[in-house]
Design a protein around this motif. Structure first.
Motif, short mmCIF file in Angstrom:
data_model
loop_
_atom_site.label_atom_id
_atom_site.label_comp_id
_atom_site.label_asym_id
_atom_site.label_seq_id
_atom_site.Cartn_x
_atom_site.Cartn_y
_atom_site.Cartn_z
N ARG A 63 1.03 -0.86 -0.07
CA ARG A 63 -0.21 -0.13 -0.40
C ARG A 63 0.82 1.58 0.51
O ARG A 63 2.03 1.13 0.73
CB ARG A 63 -1.16 -0.31 1.10
N ARG A 103 4.29 6.94 2.67
CA ARG A 103 4.52 5.93 3.47
C ARG A 103 4.44 4.78 2.64
O ARG A 103 3.20 4.63 1.45
CB ARG A 103 2.64 5.72 4.28
N GLU A 151 3.82 -6.97 8.32
CA GLU A 151 3.57 -5.95 7.93
C GLU A 151 5.50 -5.39 7.52
O GLU A 151 6.19 -5.20 8.89
CB GLU A 151 2.62 -4.80 8.07
N GLN A 194 7.12 -1.48 6.94
CA GLN A 194 6.43 0.25 6.60
C GLN A 194 8.07 0.37 6.40
O GLN A 194 8.93 0.73 7.23
CB GLN A 194 6.21 0.19 8.44
N SER A 249 0.63 -2.59 11.15
CA SER A 249 1.08 -1.01 10.71
C SER A 249 2.39 -0.47 11.66
O SER A 249 2.97 1.16 11.41
CB SER A 249 0.43 -0.50 10.18
N ARG A 300 -5.06 -4.16 10.72
CA ARG A 300 -3.50 -2.86 9.36
C ARG A 300 -4.31 -1.78 9.61
O ARG A 300 -5.34 -1.51 10.42
CB ARG A 300 -4.09 -3.61 8.55
N GLU A 301 -3.36 -0.93 9.61
CA GLU A 301 -3.76 0.21 10.18
C GLU A 301 -3.54 1.42 8.52
O GLU A 301 -2.41 1.51 8.19
CB GLU A 301 -3.66 1.50 10.73
N PRO A 302 -4.03 1.63 7.71
CA PRO A 302 -5.82 2.03 7.53
C PRO A 302 -6.26 0.29 7.56
O PRO A 302 -5.68 -0.28 7.12
CB PRO A 302 -6.28 2.50 7.23
N VAL A 303 -7.90 -0.21 7.90
CA VAL A 303 -8.28 -1.87 8.11
C VAL A 303 -8.01 -1.99 6.20
O VAL A 303 -8.27 -0.78 5.80
CB VAL A 303 -9.73 -1.51 8.93
#
Lengths: 366, 275
Positions: free
Chosen positions: A95, A105, A114, A116, B154, B238-241
């Motif tokens: 994402r 981000r 995850e 980042q 996240s 997660r953030e955002p879902v």
């Protein structure tokens, strides 16, 4: 009686057939024609050069089918070499959120965790949930201002229009590459032109490179590389979802969660970019050694070469690497659908989008 | 039209029967024991090294709210399908083997209604099973470990009430995940008069689907397997879902419910009820 029983089965038989048929037919809709005003390759290239979208949020899918063995030992936990190979062999969903040029981000959505990368002005954070490790990278004082002034300088110097850039780019690559467009596509729900770059000579493994260019903004929505003689792309990066609205403000502030191991790093002027904990660990050679590779040949069949003795023995005897490579005359080779790497017995390394034989020839010519 | 009250009464009696059985309670207790075992094991040992073991297991010691999620992710591959398989596999075959199916069908209810009520009872069990597992996890976690802000994957920290909200989402996800499997169990149950056979077949099917899901050679098949999204609840943390897997999962489960519901309907309406 038998007719009635047979008739009663009808709804029971029809529903599964409809569901399965629907499931199979749904992907076919993707092949429908996308109407867009006609544009020449050069115009599409100009559209791409014109694009200045720097605020968006989206989901990107990276897939690769390089013909590499999927190594069981690659669980994504390995760092360095393992992480590099992991990027090549596994598919990823990422994402991306961007708001302006300096706020960014990136979230690599792993199946069980995850990773980042948060960039906010002069400060960058990386965080790996599974390892629970965070790293803070700060740009040195004044670096940001210097970068900005340099960017402004470039902008003021740059008097070329996008169409002029497109024209020059076309002229520059024309001897080696044919640039065409093919049928318009839909990527992430948006209509896009698709630009195709195909090598003019057959001495490379690359068959074509396709870039989907958003018809509205000129933003690249998908890039895919197809190996020579194949129809399905060997590697592709594509948006599966894209919104041009500004992402939520809170996404760009990051504070390490309690209990995470935090390391601090200040970038010196020398290091070109932060090591993002495997997120961008892609180029094998750069990890192995800091010696600059020399480039032999030009165009698509260029071969990057590292002189003998530059690959340390502990790298070339790494079990992971031994598993991924096969012995050939003169060393060990990694051969994929798109590129090959040759590690010579003398500790040299050759890589390029060419068959292994060409690398061996380059090694022999040294 | 007396259809509604009859359906209601039938459902009420079915649910009462279901949750009065000692077997149901035993299975719910076993499911509640999973997070308790996890919590106790982590408490007495030093916990697994970070990054290993089921999701969140390594975070349990630092925050009690993770116990519920670790417990659920441990129960999903085997314990939940096992118990749901028992309940749904037994639903029709059990009545048939006891000779009570005849009496159920003598009531002016109709076979479709019996089938629907049986499925509804299985779904109620799915909800209860997930709820009990999550609740046991929260309680034992609060008892043995500190409760504080929860770190999402996240890296964002959220408050304990918000974390409970996420846990409710995860529980909803896991419950939805089991709907397709419950429909498969119901269909198998209409095929036979031997309840044990139906239960075993359903459970074996769930394990087979998970094995197929782990074979990279069958990648084309994976999105169609009802077990494929079972562990996808992580996207809710997660953030955002990320709602993608919730939607995909719900769609796959709905397809399985429709297909196997239709097959069960066809089989149940045409079958001779002799006992």
């Amino acid at each position: 009686m038998t007719t009635r029983r047979w008739q009663r089965w009808i709804p029971a038989a029809v529903i599964p057939v409809v569901v399965v048929g629907g499931a199979l037919a749904l992907p076919l809709r993707a092949g429908a024609e996308v109407p867009l005003p006609e544009r020449s390759p050069q115009e599409v290239l100009a559209l791409l050069a014109e694009s200045d979208v720097d605020t968006f949020s989206g989901t990107v899918e990276q897939t690769s089918d390089l013909g590499l063995p999927s190594l069981p030992s690659l669980s994504g936990e390995e760092m360095g070499l393992g992480a590099g190979l992991e990027v090549l062999t596994a598919d990823h969903e990422v994402r991306v959120y961007a708001d302006g040029p300096d706020r960014f981000r990136l979230q690599v959505l792993d199946e069980r965790g995850e990773r980042q990368l948060v960039l906010n002005g002069a400060e960058a954070w990386t965080y790996d949930f599974r390892e629970n490790e965070a790293m803070r990278v700060t740009l040195p004082d004044g670096a940001k201002e210097r970068i900005e002034s340099r960017l402004n300088e470039l902008k003021s110097e740059q008097t070329m229009t996008p169409s002029a850039i497109a024209e020059r780019a076309l002229a520059a690559i024309d001897p080696s590459t044919e640039v065409t467009t093919r049928d318009n596509v839909r990527v992430a729900g948006r209509s896009a032109y698709e630009l195709v770059l195909s090598p003019r000579y057959e001495d490379t493994l690359v068959g074509s490179v396709a870039i989907a260019v958003d018809a509205e903004t000129g933003m690249p929505l998908r890039a895919s590389i197809t190996a020579r003689g194949e129809t399905a792309p060997a590697a592709s990066v594509a948006f599966t979802r894209l919104s041009l609205d500004a992402p939520e403000e809170s996404l760009f502030t990051f504070s390490p969660p309690a209990g995470a191991a935090v390391t601090e790093k200040t970038l010196s002027e020398r290091t070109p970019s932060g090591d993002s904990a495997g997120v961008e660990a892609r180029s094998g050679e750069h990890h192995v050694t800091h010696e600059e590779p020399t480039v032999v040949g030009s165009g698509w069949s260029a071969v990057a070469a590292l002189p003998a003795g530059s690959v340390p023995a502990e790298v070339s005897s790494n079990p992971l690497l031994l598993e991924a490579t096969t012995p050939v005359a003169g060393g060990r080779a990694l051969s994929t659908a798109l590129f090959s790497v040759l590690l010579t017995d003398a500790g040299g390394a050759f890589a390029g989008a060419v068959p292994v034989e060409q690398l061996q020839a380059a090694a022999a010519a040294r | 039209m007396p259809a509604r009250p009859i359906t209601g009464a039938l459902l009420a009696s079915e649910l009462a029967l279901q949750f009065r059985r000692r077997r149901t309670w035993a299975m719910l207790l076993a499911l509640a024991a999973v997070p308790v075992l996890v919590a106790v094991a982590v408490r007495v040992s030093s916990g697994p090294p970070s990054g290993r073991g089921p999701v969140f297991l390594d975070r349990v010691a630092s925050n009690g709210l993770f116990v519920a999620i670790a417990g659920l992710s441990l129960s999903i591959p085997l314990f939940l399908p096992l118990t749901v398989g028992v309940v749904s596999g037994d639903s029709i075959a059990g009545e048939a083997s006891q000779g009570t199916l005849r009496y159920l069908l003598i009531a002016p209810a109709g076979r479709v209604r019996v089938l629907l009520v049986k499925y509804a009872a299985s779904v109620a069990f799915c909800l209860a099973a997930v709820f009990v597992s999550a609740l046991a996890g929260v309680l034992i976690g609060a008892l043995l470990f500190p409760i504080g802000p929860v770190t999402l994957i996240s890296g964002t920290e959220i408050s304990p009430p918000a974390a409970l909200g996420r846990l409710a989402l995860v529980a909803a996800y896991v419950s939805v995940s089991l709907l397709g499997f419950a429909a498969i169990g119901l269909f198998i149950s209409t095929l036979t008069d031997v309840p044990v056979g139906a239960m075993a077949a359903a459970v074996v099917l769930s394990i087979t689907a998970q094995v197929l899901d782990s074979l990279p050679q069958l990648e084309w098949l994976h999105p169609w397997l009802f077990t494929h999204h079972w562990l996808g609840f992580i996207d809710l943390l997660r953030e955002p879902v990320s709602w993608d897997s919730f939607g995909d999962n719900a769609l796959v489960q709905a397809c399985y419910v429709v297909v196997f519901g239709a097959l069960a309907y066809g089989r149940f309406l045409t079958r001779d009820v002799l006992s």
